[in-house]
Design an enzyme around this catalytic site. Structure first.
Site, PDB file in Angstrom:
ATOM      1  N   GLY A  27       0.759  -1.243   0.000  1.00 57.11           N
ATOM      2  CA  GLY A  27       0.000   0.000   0.000  1.00 57.11           C
ATOM      3  C   GLY A  27       0.788   1.290   0.000  1.00 57.11           C
ATOM      4  O   GLY A  27       0.199   2.359  -0.184  1.00 57.11           O
ATOM      5  N   CYS A  56     -12.008   2.452 -29.174  1.00 59.90           N
ATOM      6  CA  CYS A  56     -13.278   3.079 -29.533  1.00 59.90           C
ATOM      7  C   CYS A  56     -14.146   3.330 -28.304  1.00 59.90           C
ATOM      8  O   CYS A  56     -15.199   2.701 -28.128  1.00 59.90           O
ATOM      9  CB  CYS A  56     -14.010   2.206 -30.539  1.00 59.90           C
ATOM     10  SG  CYS A  56     -13.027   1.993 -32.009  1.00 59.90           S
ATOM     11  N   GLU A  57     -13.672   4.179 -27.418  1.00 56.21           N
ATOM     12  CA  GLU A  57     -14.439   4.606 -26.249  1.00 56.21           C
ATOM     13  C   GLU A  57     -14.023   6.030 -25.918  1.00 56.21           C
ATOM     14  O   GLU A  57     -12.820   6.343 -25.944  1.00 56.21           O
ATOM     15  CB  GLU A  57     -14.118   3.729 -25.023  1.00 56.21           C
ATOM     16  CG  GLU A  57     -14.586   2.314 -25.140  1.00 56.21           C
ATOM     17  CD  GLU A  57     -14.977   1.716 -23.798  1.00 56.21           C
ATOM     18  OE1 GLU A  57     -15.325   2.467 -22.865  1.00 56.21           O
ATOM     19  OE2 GLU A  57     -14.926   0.484 -23.704  1.00 56.21           O
ATOM     20  N   GLU A  70       4.141  -6.604   1.922  1.00 56.54           N
ATOM     21  CA  GLU A  70       3.749  -6.987   0.552  1.00 56.54           C
ATOM     22  C   GLU A  70       3.714  -5.772  -0.370  1.00 56.54           C
ATOM     23  O   GLU A  70       2.674  -5.475  -0.972  1.00 56.54           O
ATOM     24  CB  GLU A  70       2.354  -7.617   0.563  1.00 56.54           C
ATOM     25  CG  GLU A  70       2.205  -8.866   1.406  1.00 56.54           C
ATOM     26  CD  GLU A  70       0.757  -9.354   1.469  1.00 56.54           C
ATOM     27  OE1 GLU A  70      -0.160  -8.615   1.058  1.00 56.54           O
ATOM     28  OE2 GLU A  70       0.551 -10.475   1.933  1.00 56.54           O
ATOM     29  N   PRO A  71       4.801  -5.055  -0.516  1.00 60.04           N
ATOM     30  CA  PRO A  71       4.762  -3.860  -1.365  1.00 60.04           C
ATOM     31  C   PRO A  71       4.761  -4.212  -2.849  1.00 60.04           C
ATOM     32  O   PRO A  71       5.415  -5.166  -3.265  1.00 60.04           O
ATOM     33  CB  PRO A  71       6.071  -3.148  -0.995  1.00 60.04           C
ATOM     34  CG  PRO A  71       6.987  -4.262  -0.617  1.00 60.04           C
ATOM     35  CD  PRO A  71       6.138  -5.321   0.026  1.00 60.04           C
ATOM     36  N   GLY A  72       4.012  -3.475  -3.613  1.00 56.84           N
ATOM     37  CA  GLY A  72       4.044  -3.612  -5.075  1.00 56.84           C
ATOM     38  C   GLY A  72       4.405  -2.272  -5.693  1.00 56.84           C
ATOM     39  O   GLY A  72       5.512  -2.030  -6.151  1.00 56.84           O
ATOM     40  N   ARG A  73       3.437  -1.359  -5.609  1.00 60.23           N
ATOM     41  CA  ARG A  73       3.566  -0.057  -6.257  1.00 60.23           C
ATOM     42  C   ARG A  73       4.846   0.697  -5.859  1.00 60.23           C
ATOM     43  O   ARG A  73       5.515   1.288  -6.709  1.00 60.23           O
ATOM     44  CB  ARG A  73       2.350   0.788  -5.871  1.00 60.23           C
ATOM     45  CG  ARG A  73       2.230   2.107  -6.592  1.00 60.23           C
ATOM     46  CD  ARG A  73       1.165   2.976  -5.944  1.00 60.23           C
ATOM     47  NE  ARG A  73      -0.075   2.295  -5.696  1.00 60.23           N
ATOM     48  CZ  ARG A  73      -1.079   2.188  -6.565  1.00 60.23           C
ATOM     49  NH1 ARG A  73      -0.977   2.759  -7.734  1.00 60.23           N
ATOM     50  NH2 ARG A  73      -2.184   1.547  -6.247  1.00 60.23           N
ATOM     51  N   ARG A 124      -5.036   2.732 -15.948  1.00 59.18           N
ATOM     52  CA  ARG A 124      -5.194   3.533 -14.723  1.00 59.18           C
ATOM     53  C   ARG A 124      -5.866   4.901 -14.935  1.00 59.18           C
ATOM     54  O   ARG A 124      -6.735   5.275 -14.153  1.00 59.18           O
ATOM     55  CB  ARG A 124      -3.857   3.693 -14.011  1.00 59.18           C
ATOM     56  CG  ARG A 124      -3.184   2.347 -13.681  1.00 59.18           C
ATOM     57  CD  ARG A 124      -2.002   2.477 -12.728  1.00 59.18           C
ATOM     58  NE  ARG A 124      -2.444   2.815 -11.396  1.00 59.18           N
ATOM     59  CZ  ARG A 124      -2.378   4.009 -10.857  1.00 59.18           C
ATOM     60  NH1 ARG A 124      -1.863   5.002 -11.549  1.00 59.18           N
ATOM     61  NH2 ARG A 124      -2.825   4.223  -9.652  1.00 59.18           N
ATOM     62  N   TYR A 153       0.972  -1.832 -12.093  1.00 57.98           N
ATOM     63  CA  TYR A 153      -0.416  -1.887 -12.580  1.00 57.98           C
ATOM     64  C   TYR A 153      -0.528  -1.276 -13.978  1.00 57.98           C
ATOM     65  O   TYR A 153      -1.546  -0.682 -14.322  1.00 57.98           O
ATOM     66  CB  TYR A 153      -1.363  -1.210 -11.585  1.00 57.98           C
ATOM     67  CG  TYR A 153      -1.214  -1.769 -10.191  1.00 57.98           C
ATOM     68  CD1 TYR A 153      -1.659  -3.055  -9.891  1.00 57.98           C
ATOM     69  CD2 TYR A 153      -0.586  -1.045  -9.183  1.00 57.98           C
ATOM     70  CE1 TYR A 153      -1.491  -3.594  -8.627  1.00 57.98           C
ATOM     71  CE2 TYR A 153      -0.410  -1.576  -7.911  1.00 57.98           C
ATOM     72  CZ  TYR A 153      -0.873  -2.843  -7.643  1.00 57.98           C
ATOM     73  OH  TYR A 153      -0.702  -3.380  -6.383  1.00 57.98           O
TER      74      TYR A 153
HETATM   75  N1  LLP Z   1      -1.276  -7.076  -0.687  1.00 57.61           N
HETATM   76  C1  LLP Z   1      -2.577  -7.199  -1.004  1.00 57.61           C
HETATM   77  C2  LLP Z   1      -3.392  -8.147  -0.255  1.00 57.61           C
HETATM   78  C3  LLP Z   1      -3.146  -6.407  -2.012  1.00 57.61           C
HETATM   79  O1  LLP Z   1      -4.425  -6.528  -2.304  1.00 57.61           O
HETATM   80  C4  LLP Z   1      -2.327  -5.488  -2.712  1.00 57.61           C
HETATM   81  C5  LLP Z   1      -2.871  -4.666  -3.783  1.00 57.61           C
HETATM   82  C6  LLP Z   1      -0.961  -5.398  -2.357  1.00 57.61           C
HETATM   83  C7  LLP Z   1      -0.472  -6.207  -1.336  1.00 57.61           C
HETATM   84  C8  LLP Z   1      -0.014  -4.448  -3.037  1.00 57.61           C
HETATM   85  O2  LLP Z   1      -0.379  -3.144  -2.847  1.00 57.61           O
HETATM   86  P1  LLP Z   1       0.577  -1.938  -3.310  1.00 57.61           P
HETATM   87  O3  LLP Z   1       1.818  -1.993  -2.459  1.00 57.61           O
HETATM   88  O4  LLP Z   1       0.923  -2.162  -4.746  1.00 57.61           O
HETATM   89  O5  LLP Z   1      -0.218  -0.734  -3.100  1.00 57.61           O
HETATM   90  N2  LLP Z   1      -4.819  -1.501  -9.741  1.00 57.61           N
HETATM   91  C9  LLP Z   1      -4.720  -0.501  -8.700  1.00 57.61           C
HETATM   92  C10 LLP Z   1      -4.102  -1.033  -7.430  1.00 57.61           C
HETATM   93  C11 LLP Z   1      -4.836  -2.205  -6.840  1.00 57.61           C
HETATM   94  C12 LLP Z   1      -4.170  -2.767  -5.611  1.00 57.61           C
HETATM   95  C13 LLP Z   1      -4.706  -4.103  -5.279  1.00 57.61           C
HETATM   96  N3  LLP Z   1      -4.091  -4.728  -4.147  1.00 57.61           N
HETATM   97  C14 LLP Z   1      -3.950   0.698  -9.240  1.00 57.61           C
HETATM   98  O6  LLP Z   1      -3.544   0.678 -10.398  1.00 57.61           O
HETATM   99  O7  LLP Z   1      -3.789   1.688  -8.537  1.00 57.61           O
END
Ligand code: LLP
Length: 436
Positions: A247, A366-367, A284-287, A323, A395
């Site tokens: 998050g 086409c939107e 659990e970082p992604g973004r 996005r 994402y």
């Molecule tokens: N853990 C869980 C259980 C999650 O559901 C998520 C993201 C993460 C970790 C990773 O979160 P992050 O660190 O990346 O914020 N498509 C959307 C974001 C959806 C996030 C879904 N869950 C966007 O493009 O902003």
């Protein structure tokens, strides 16, 4: 922020000019910087070092196997939410015990896949942690483990009742979402299942939302989790691990997201003594690792005027980067080659530079909702110009679709002076391969 910078008016990824990569591989094209991925990963590791956490990269944010391997080789685990992501983690060489499996809708096949492990590997056991979202799900996974004669561990995703994050679609920690179990119910489930042999419920999972730029909600959520851990301890139930989810925000505009150290400053003091006493901390970082590590390159096809509006029509749209259309998300967009006066001093929505004009940057789909940016001021553009869409590493490709039957783009990873194709562009033939 990242390793994409203008040198003599030419955008580079490290030492490699992006125009050269686009000339070789075509557009639309995702280009990633290995140095940026590792930089963000190392900063997180350093900031949270007193907790010695397991950092499970959230595969959904950027799923390419080569990128997963880049991180796995530095000790990252993986947070997966499907059998497909589990396969990707395995192909990237991530040990089973460093994988956590979340998701509200796990199928029987996926549960089996996660419990079975890979018999031909040194670590054939089940994945490290099932993140369980409901009592019925617990029952199904436990029954499968029993039937397979496997012993696995599970975390219960607890909904702490805290609302945090960017767009409403990516908030998950408040009441009345489909995610997790409410706190009072959680306690009863731990008491019921903590001693189950085949699926030991021994960890707490939190994930309060995404694109969070304020550390306070984390501190609140952690405090609630610790109070739950203490209540359970008094009842003889020991919690072994606390997974804080992901998050942390990213820099979509310059300086938008606090550095990892700011989040750590709020979280580490709450957990330091617990971690020393044996509580395993998982993130659990992604973004925050991936977003700034990627740009999307797109070519201008046409510049057209309709009434008072100017449309810059590109070969990438909502099919390539969803996005902006889905969340009204801001991505800084700028030409890859610019004159000296147009080198952007920062990545903000409106820049005070001479000779800019407002336009909508739109895609081929086409939107009317197909856009990358609306009402954006940019230097004058012409057919053939190359644009970079910044902070597209998270994402971006992972949410790309074949809508309007556009093949998926290619992906390139820049490591030092090397630009390596890590996913080939789909061909029109790939599009129909499963229909033959
Ligand atoms: N853990 C869980 C259980 C999650 O559901 C998520 C993201 C993460 C970790 C990773 O979160 P992050 O660190 O990346 O914020 N498509 C959307 C974001 C959806 C996030 C879904 N869950 C966007 O493009 O902003």
């Amino acid at each position: 922020m990242d390793h994409f910078e203008y040198r003599d008016g030419e955008l580079h990824a490290g030492d490699v000019p992006l125009a050269a990569i686009a000339a070789e591989h075509g557009t639309p094209l995702y280009v990633y910087s290995a140095a940026t991925f590792l930089d963000h990963f190392h900063r997180l590791n350093a900031a949270f070092a007193p907790l010695n956490p397991l950092i499970c990269f959230s595969v959904k944010s950027c799923s390419n196997v080569h990128i997963l391997r880049l991180l796995a080789e530095r000790g990252a685990g993986m947070d997966v939410v499907s059998g497909g992501e589990l396969l990707r983690a395995r192909l990237a060489g991530v040990p089973a015990e460093r994988t956590v499996f979340a998701g509200v809708g796990k199928t029987d096949d996926e549960i089996h896949q996660a419990l079975a492990g890979e018999p031909d590997r040194a670590d054939p056991g089940p994945i490290g942690l099932f993140n369980i979202e409901s009592e019925p799900e617990y029952e199904v996974v436990a029954a499968a483990a029993r039937a397979m004669g496997v012993s696995a561990r599970a975390a219960l995703r607890v909904n702490p009742g805290i609302s945090a994050g960017g767009h409403a679609y990516v908030r998950t920690g408040h009441a009345e979402t489909k995610f997790g179990v409410e706190l009072p119910h959680a306690e009863a489930l731990f008491e019921k299942f903590a001693r189950e042999k085949h699926l030991r419920l021994c960890a707490i999972h939190l994930h309060i939302g995404s694109s969070i730029t304020d550390p306070a909600p984390y501190a609140q959520a952690v405090s609630k989790a610790l109070a739950l851990i203490d209540r359970l301890e008094r009842k003889g139930v020991r919690i072994e691990a606390l997974d804080l989810g992901g998050g942390f925000g990213a820099d979509y505009t310059s300086g938008a997201a606090p550095p990892a150290a700011v989040f750590a400053a709020a979280i580490v003091p709450l957990l330091e003594s617990r971690a020393r006493a044996g509580l395993r901390i998982i993130l659990e970082p992604g973004r925050s690792i991936a977003a700034n590590a990627g740009v999307l390159l797109t070519r201008v096809l046409f510049v057209k005027h309709t009434g008072p509006r100017k449309f810059v029509v590109c070969d990438a749209g909502m099919n390539t980067l969803l996005r902006p259309s889905l969340y009204n998300a801001f991505h800084f967009i700028w030409p890859v080659s610019v004159s000296p006066q147009h080198v952007p001093p920062s990545r903000r929505e409106s820049l005070d530079l001479p000779g800019l004009e407002p336009c909508d940057v739109v895609g081929p789909v086409c939107e009317t909702g197909d856009f990358l940016a609306r009402d954006r001021t940019l230097p004058l553009l012409a057919r053939g110009d190359l644009l970079a869409v910044f902070a597209a590493g998270a994402y971006g490709m992972s949410m790309a679709s074949r809508y309007n039957s556009h093949p998926l783009p290619a992906e390139v990873l820049v490591e030092g002076a090397l630009a390596r194709l890590i996913r080939r562009r789909e061909s029109p033939d790939d599009l129909v391969a499963h229909e033959r």
